[in-house]
Design a protein around this motif. Structure first.
Motif, PDB file in Angstrom:
ATOM      1  N   VAL A 101     -64.650  -8.425 -42.411  1.00 33.50           N
ATOM      2  CA  VAL A 101     -66.105  -8.462 -42.261  1.00 33.50           C
ATOM      3  C   VAL A 101     -66.645  -9.841 -42.627  1.00 33.50           C
ATOM      4  O   VAL A 101     -67.526 -10.387 -41.947  1.00 33.50           O
ATOM      5  N   ASN A 102     -66.111 -10.430 -43.680  1.00 32.04           N
ATOM      6  CA  ASN A 102     -66.566 -11.758 -44.098  1.00 32.04           C
ATOM      7  C   ASN A 102     -66.307 -12.799 -43.011  1.00 32.04           C
ATOM      8  O   ASN A 102     -67.155 -13.659 -42.734  1.00 32.04           O
ATOM      9  N   ARG A 103     -65.125 -12.733 -42.387  1.00 40.22           N
ATOM     10  CA  ARG A 103     -64.809 -13.679 -41.317  1.00 40.22           C
ATOM     11  C   ARG A 103     -65.744 -13.475 -40.130  1.00 40.22           C
ATOM     12  O   ARG A 103     -66.215 -14.450 -39.513  1.00 40.22           O
ATOM     13  N   THR A 104     -66.032 -12.235 -39.805  1.00 41.63           N
ATOM     14  CA  THR A 104     -66.923 -11.948 -38.682  1.00 41.63           C
ATOM     15  C   THR A 104     -68.343 -12.424 -38.970  1.00 41.63           C
ATOM     16  O   THR A 104     -69.011 -13.004 -38.110  1.00 41.63           O
ATOM     17  N   ALA A 105     -68.799 -12.191 -40.206  1.00 37.71           N
ATOM     18  CA  ALA A 105     -70.156 -12.606 -40.582  1.00 37.71           C
ATOM     19  C   ALA A 105     -70.318 -14.119 -40.560  1.00 37.71           C
ATOM     20  O   ALA A 105     -71.445 -14.617 -40.448  1.00 37.71           O
ATOM     21  N   ALA A 106     -69.217 -14.856 -40.693  1.00 39.34           N
ATOM     22  CA  ALA A 106     -69.287 -16.314 -40.622  1.00 39.34           C
ATOM     23  C   ALA A 106     -69.472 -16.805 -39.187  1.00 39.34           C
ATOM     24  O   ALA A 106     -69.841 -17.964 -38.971  1.00 39.34           O
ATOM     25  N   GLU A 107     -69.224 -15.926 -38.205  1.00 39.88           N
ATOM     26  CA  GLU A 107     -69.291 -16.345 -36.807  1.00 39.88           C
ATOM     27  C   GLU A 107     -70.450 -15.730 -36.042  1.00 39.88           C
ATOM     28  O   GLU A 107     -70.860 -16.266 -35.011  1.00 39.88           O
ATOM     29  N   SER A 120     -67.653   2.083 -53.635  1.00 40.46           N
ATOM     30  CA  SER A 120     -66.460   1.395 -54.118  1.00 40.46           C
ATOM     31  C   SER A 120     -65.880   0.508 -53.023  1.00 40.46           C
ATOM     32  O   SER A 120     -66.554  -0.393 -52.557  1.00 40.46           O
ATOM     33  N   GLY A 121     -64.633   0.771 -52.566  1.00 41.50           N
ATOM     34  CA  GLY A 121     -64.052  -0.070 -51.532  1.00 41.50           C
ATOM     35  C   GLY A 121     -64.851  -0.082 -50.244  1.00 41.50           C
ATOM     36  O   GLY A 121     -64.835  -1.062 -49.490  1.00 41.50           O
ATOM     37  N   GLY A 122     -65.568   1.017 -49.959  1.00 43.51           N
ATOM     38  CA  GLY A 122     -66.438   1.050 -48.798  1.00 43.51           C
ATOM     39  C   GLY A 122     -67.589   0.065 -48.927  1.00 43.51           C
ATOM     40  O   GLY A 122     -67.988  -0.584 -47.958  1.00 43.51           O
ATOM     41  N   TYR A 123     -68.131  -0.062 -50.145  1.00 44.56           N
ATOM     42  CA  TYR A 123     -69.193  -1.050 -50.368  1.00 44.56           C
ATOM     43  C   TYR A 123     -68.624  -2.467 -50.403  1.00 44.56           C
ATOM     44  O   TYR A 123     -69.247  -3.415 -49.920  1.00 44.56           O
ATOM     45  N   TYR A 124     -67.440  -2.607 -51.004  1.00 48.29           N
ATOM     46  CA  TYR A 124     -66.752  -3.899 -51.023  1.00 48.29           C
ATOM     47  C   TYR A 124     -66.677  -4.458 -49.610  1.00 48.29           C
ATOM     48  O   TYR A 124     -66.953  -5.642 -49.366  1.00 48.29           O
ATOM     49  N   GLY A 125     -66.325  -3.602 -48.643  1.00 50.19           N
ATOM     50  CA  GLY A 125     -66.153  -4.066 -47.277  1.00 50.19           C
ATOM     51  C   GLY A 125     -67.434  -4.550 -46.626  1.00 50.19           C
ATOM     52  O   GLY A 125     -67.412  -5.487 -45.823  1.00 50.19           O
ATOM     53  N   ILE A 126     -68.578  -3.947 -46.930  1.00 45.18           N
ATOM     54  CA  ILE A 126     -69.820  -4.336 -46.265  1.00 45.18           C
ATOM     55  C   ILE A 126     -70.602  -5.390 -47.035  1.00 45.18           C
ATOM     56  O   ILE A 126     -71.644  -5.856 -46.557  1.00 45.18           O
ATOM     57  N   ALA A 127     -70.115  -5.781 -48.202  1.00 53.35           N
ATOM     58  CA  ALA A 127     -70.856  -6.755 -49.019  1.00 53.35           C
ATOM     59  C   ALA A 127     -71.213  -8.044 -48.278  1.00 53.35           C
ATOM     60  O   ALA A 127     -72.287  -8.608 -48.505  1.00 53.35           O
ATOM     61  N   PRO A 128     -70.361  -8.571 -47.379  1.00 55.71           N
ATOM     62  CA  PRO A 128     -70.720  -9.821 -46.695  1.00 55.71           C
ATOM     63  C   PRO A 128     -71.775  -9.669 -45.604  1.00 55.71           C
ATOM     64  O   PRO A 128     -72.207 -10.679 -45.032  1.00 55.71           O
ATOM     65  N   ALA A 129     -72.201  -8.455 -45.270  1.00 53.48           N
ATOM     66  CA  ALA A 129     -73.158  -8.252 -44.187  1.00 53.48           C
ATOM     67  C   ALA A 129     -74.465  -8.987 -44.464  1.00 53.48           C
ATOM     68  O   ALA A 129     -74.891  -9.126 -45.608  1.00 53.48           O
ATOM     69  N   ASP A 130     -75.112  -9.432 -43.397  1.00 54.85           N
ATOM     70  CA  ASP A 130     -76.389 -10.134 -43.531  1.00 54.85           C
ATOM     71  C   ASP A 130     -77.489  -9.207 -44.038  1.00 54.85           C
ATOM     72  O   ASP A 130     -78.375  -9.631 -44.784  1.00 54.85           O
ATOM     73  N   GLU A 131     -77.435  -7.949 -43.619  1.00 52.28           N
ATOM     74  CA  GLU A 131     -78.379  -6.937 -44.095  1.00 52.28           C
ATOM     75  C   GLU A 131     -77.642  -5.614 -44.214  1.00 52.28           C
ATOM     76  O   GLU A 131     -76.686  -5.348 -43.467  1.00 52.28           O
TER      77      GLU A 131
END
Length: 321
Positions: A101-107, A120-131
């Motif tokens: 997700v972080n790599r995608t959000a950079a592009e 937990s890990g589900g939130y970890y994964g979406i943390a880089p989202a813009d919103e």
């Protein structure tokens, strides 16, 4: 020598149900099928909706990561909506989800929509989202890590040195102090990731973030774990608005075909509560193959809301829209 703060004898007294997800077919996740059909013009940019429903296990995360990779390399995709309903799972695939997700959000713009839970890990994964969009009933948070270790290996660690020839003094040893140190190290990394991506929006202190609490959607918007109340359509519109390649309503929306399903079974485990962290030990009394095999079960770290979840998957077709 066992740490007196973690008495093994006490762990036998407390039992919980651990949900384990078992292989029901040869577990190879089928390739993600793209559904880019639309009544709009073929040259319209696309908002890709990527769905994660279930634990952040290897099968689910690999499917999502492959879809995000395809989105990044598909010239028609201008933004991504990550639609999530996940309690988390093992730390390693949760980290893989975060990295994808972080790599995608950079592009390109990435907007997360919490359909049910992002814990937990589900939130970890979406943390880089813009919103991050949530419903009032959505559940987010549970920032923390637990560790699962074979109970027999903990109890019999001292016997290993007299039974096996080892390449080094720490080989095949399970040290409770080291387990706790590793647990705390992973916890700090998890909290730091959340603070890096959400720190400017959070009204909570680092210590409050680390306490493992979950929050309903309205609370999450108030404390900064999420940004807005809205549904999937609102998240899609927000992702489109964030893309410089999308002009007004001139865009397509694409979904993927999901082919992952999980199967549940039950296993017992002993629990030891230590300083706010939970240590789960597999109870080998319930094992049909206890004994020598107990020494080869790995220590597993989880970022999960609830009890540890392991998963594999089998194929099942169906368009996820």
């Amino acid at each position: 020598m066992a740490d007196s703060r973690w008495p093994i004898s006490e762990t036998r007294a407390a039992y919980v149900v651990v949900v384990t997800l078992l292989v029901v077919l040869a577990a190879v996740v089928a390739p993600i099928a793209w559904n880019l059909g639309s009544t709009a013009a073929d040259d319209n940019p696309t908002v890709q909706v990527v769905t994660l429903r279930g634990g952040t296990n290897d099968a689910n995360v690999n499917a999502v990561a492959n879809t995000l990779r395809n989105a990044r390399t598909n010239d028609s995709v201008a933004a991504v909506v990550l639609r999530v309903d996940s309690p988390g799972g093992p730390v390693a695939p949760s980290e893989e989800l975060y990295l994808a997700v972080n790599r995608t959000a950079a592009e390109m713009p990435v907007v997360a929509y919490v359909e049910g839970a992002a814990a937990s890990g589900g939130y970890y994964g979406i943390a880089p989202a813009d919103e991050i969009y949530v419903k009032p009933s959505s559940t987010v948070g549970s920032i923390g890590v637990i560790v699962q270790a074979p109970l027999s290996a903990v109890e019999q660690a001292e016997q290993v040195s007299g039974t096996y020839v080892r390449s080094g003094p720490d080989k095949a040893q399970i040290d409770q102090d080291r387990l706790r140190e590793d647990l705390e190290r992973l916890q700090r990394a998890f909290v730091e990731t959340v603070m890096t991506h959400r720190g400017d929006d959070l009204s909570l202190s680092r210590e409050e973030v680390a306490n493992g609490r979950t929050y309903l959607g309205t609370q999450a918007v108030q404390n900064g774990f999420a940004d807005r109340i809205g549904d999937s359509e609102a998240a899609i519109e927000a992702a489109a608005d964030r893309s410089a390649r999308i002009d007004g309503d001139n865009y397509d929306v694409a979904y993927t075909t999901r082919q992952v399903q999980v199967t549940l079974s039950i296993q017992a485990a002993a629990v030891d509560e230590v300083g706010g962290n939970t240590i789960y030990y597999t109870d080998t009394d319930t094992d049909t193959d206890a004994g020598e095999s107990a020494f080869v079960r790995p220590v597993r770290y989880y970022a999960v809301w609830g009890v540890p979840v392991e998963a594999t998957a089998h194929r099942e077709g169906g368009t996820d829209e």
